[in-house]
Design an enzyme around this catalytic site. Structure first.
Site, PDB file in Angstrom:
ATOM      1  N   ASP A   9      10.749  46.324   5.594  1.00 59.79           N
ATOM      2  CA  ASP A   9      11.569  45.592   6.543  1.00 59.79           C
ATOM      3  C   ASP A   9      11.844  44.225   5.884  1.00 59.79           C
ATOM      4  O   ASP A   9      11.090  43.782   5.006  1.00 59.79           O
ATOM      5  CB  ASP A   9      10.772  45.440   7.847  1.00 59.79           C
ATOM      6  CG  ASP A   9      11.453  44.542   8.836  1.00 59.79           C
ATOM      7  OD1 ASP A   9      12.634  44.762   9.120  1.00 59.79           O
ATOM      8  OD2 ASP A   9      10.788  43.607   9.325  1.00 59.79           O
ATOM      9  N   ASP A  11      13.321  40.859   7.636  1.00 57.87           N
ATOM     10  CA  ASP A  11      12.924  39.688   8.441  1.00 57.87           C
ATOM     11  C   ASP A  11      11.517  39.875   8.997  1.00 57.87           C
ATOM     12  O   ASP A  11      11.261  40.838   9.720  1.00 57.87           O
ATOM     13  CB  ASP A  11      13.884  39.504   9.620  1.00 57.87           C
ATOM     14  CG  ASP A  11      15.229  38.971   9.183  1.00 57.87           C
ATOM     15  OD1 ASP A  11      15.276  38.300   8.139  1.00 57.87           O
ATOM     16  OD2 ASP A  11      16.219  39.220   9.879  1.00 57.87           O
ATOM     17  N   ARG A  49      21.961  43.361  16.503  1.00 59.98           N
ATOM     18  CA  ARG A  49      22.626  42.161  17.032  1.00 59.98           C
ATOM     19  C   ARG A  49      23.147  42.396  18.462  1.00 59.98           C
ATOM     20  O   ARG A  49      22.926  41.573  19.346  1.00 59.98           O
ATOM     21  CB  ARG A  49      23.785  41.772  16.107  1.00 59.98           C
ATOM     22  CG  ARG A  49      24.316  40.377  16.364  1.00 59.98           C
ATOM     23  CD  ARG A  49      25.444  40.062  15.395  1.00 59.98           C
ATOM     24  NE  ARG A  49      25.051  40.332  14.022  1.00 59.98           N
ATOM     25  CZ  ARG A  49      25.912  40.498  13.020  1.00 59.98           C
ATOM     26  NH1 ARG A  49      27.210  40.420  13.251  1.00 59.98           N
ATOM     27  NH2 ARG A  49      25.479  40.737  11.792  1.00 59.98           N
ATOM     28  N   LYS A 118      22.674  43.235   9.365  1.00 61.10           N
ATOM     29  CA  LYS A 118      23.923  43.352   8.601  1.00 61.10           C
ATOM     30  C   LYS A 118      24.029  42.223   7.583  1.00 61.10           C
ATOM     31  O   LYS A 118      24.903  42.246   6.718  1.00 61.10           O
ATOM     32  CB  LYS A 118      25.120  43.310   9.552  1.00 61.10           C
ATOM     33  CG  LYS A 118      25.185  44.512  10.468  1.00 61.10           C
ATOM     34  CD  LYS A 118      26.462  44.537  11.290  1.00 61.10           C
ATOM     35  CE  LYS A 118      26.496  45.854  12.063  1.00 61.10           C
ATOM     36  NZ  LYS A 118      27.709  46.086  12.786  1.00 61.10           N
TER      37      LYS A 118
HETATM   38  P1  B16 Z   1      21.843  40.713  12.089  1.00 63.87           P
HETATM   39  P2  B16 Z   1      14.826  43.274  10.309  1.00 63.87           P
HETATM   40  C1  B16 Z   1      16.448  42.289  12.190  1.00 63.87           C
HETATM   41  O1  B16 Z   1      16.019  42.347  10.852  1.00 63.87           O
HETATM   42  C2  B16 Z   1      15.901  41.041  12.861  1.00 63.87           C
HETATM   43  O2  B16 Z   1      14.495  41.115  12.986  1.00 63.87           O
HETATM   44  C3  B16 Z   1      16.483  40.954  14.238  1.00 63.87           C
HETATM   45  O3  B16 Z   1      16.019  39.794  14.889  1.00 63.87           O
HETATM   46  C4  B16 Z   1      18.016  40.929  14.157  1.00 63.87           C
HETATM   47  O4  B16 Z   1      18.598  40.900  15.453  1.00 63.87           O
HETATM   48  C5  B16 Z   1      18.475  42.185  13.414  1.00 63.87           C
HETATM   49  O5  B16 Z   1      17.871  42.217  12.132  1.00 63.87           O
HETATM   50  C6  B16 Z   1      19.982  42.221  13.229  1.00 63.87           C
HETATM   51  O6  B16 Z   1      20.331  41.153  12.397  1.00 63.87           O
HETATM   52  O7  B16 Z   1      22.388  40.018  13.307  1.00 63.87           O
HETATM   53  O8  B16 Z   1      21.673  39.815  10.891  1.00 63.87           O
HETATM   54  O9  B16 Z   1      22.626  41.961  11.748  1.00 63.87           O
HETATM   55  O10 B16 Z   1      13.575  42.730  10.911  1.00 63.87           O
HETATM   56  O11 B16 Z   1      15.125  44.714  10.705  1.00 63.87           O
HETATM   57  O12 B16 Z   1      14.915  43.033   8.827  1.00 63.87           O
HETATM   58 MG    MG Z   2      11.289  42.579  11.000  1.00 61.95          MG
END
Ligand code: B16
Ligand code: MG
Length: 217
Positions: A9, A11, A49, A118
């Site tokens: 993963d 984040d 998102r 994304k």
């Molecule tokens: P984005 P991961 C996730 O990343 C985040 O933990 C989550 O908080 C976020 O809403 C999601 O990605 C979508 O992110 O808006 O940048 O497309 O933990 O799966 O790496």
């Molecule tokens: Mg994560």
């Protein structure tokens, strides 16, 4: 070796952008006069998102929003989030993560990303990891977000490996559920080290050096 690949993963595992997510969602929530705090932000880990927006809008009391308006709100949040991401640099990759990634690769393991985001390509580039991973499965190639296993299943397919040969590393409950649903073993950091379904609860990222041999910490 018990595993042939590790799927990370992004984040909460490789890097930490949750404060940037918080600042961007908070600005949006303030503009809509709806409450948003760190505990609500914690519920957004690993969540896509648009699903995150629904959580942010749970206490919203204004006029009903059309799907187009919701997409516009999510885009506004993302534009602000991406301005924060521009401040990231290779210094945001910890020495522990960098050296562990290199040591895992030296052990002969394939390394992949499985992230709901994304923004994965931008984040990897800012960290100096563009082109580093053997496969990148992210929010851009999936139609179903965690807890659906699709993001990890597609990473395994990109590596041409069965799920049993891949270890998923996660920080979020939705991610551990996704790993389980896809028949992957999982290693959990932070909140995910507490979940019953996590195969290998870990204290720190470097624990992967023994966990990838099948050793419980
Ligand atoms: P984005 P991961 C996730 O990343 C985040 O933990 C989550 O908080 C976020 O809403 C999601 O990605 C979508 O992110 O808006 O940048 O497309 O933990 O799966 O790496
Ligand atoms: Mg994560």
């Amino acid at each position: 070796m018990k595993y042939e690949a590790v799927i990370f993963d992004l984040d909460g595992v490789i890097c930490f952008t949750d404060h940037y997510h918080y600042l961007a969602w908070k600005a949006l929530a303030d503009s809509l006069n709806t409450p948003f705090d760190e505990s609500k932000n914690d519920r957004l880990r690993g969540v896509s998102r648009m699903d995150s927006l629904e959580i942010v809008l749970e206490e919203y009391q204004g006029p009903a929003l059309s799907q187009e308006e919701k997409v516009a709100l999510a885009t506004k949040k993302n534009d602000l989030y991406r301005t924060y991401l521009q401040s990231m640099s290779p210094a945001d990759l910890s020495d522990e993560v960098r050296s562990t990634l290199n040591a895992l690769r030296a052990k002969g393991l394939k390394l992949a990303i499985g992230s709901s985001s994304k923004n994965t390509p931008l984040i990897l580039e800012r960290l100096g990891l563009g082109g580093f991973f053997d496969a990148v499965s992210d929010g851009n190639n999936i139609t179903r977000s965690k807890p659906d296993p699709q993001v990890f299943t597609m990473a395994a397919e990109m590596l041409n490996l069965a799920p049993e040969k891949c270890l998923v590393v996660e920080d979020a409950e939705a991610g551990i559920q996704a790993a389980c649903a896809g028949k992957f073993d999982s290693a959990g950091l932070g909140p995910a080290s507490q979940y019953e379904k996590t195969t290998y609860p870990m204290k720190t990222f470097a624990d992967l050096l023994s966990v990838t041999d099948g050793t419980k910490i």
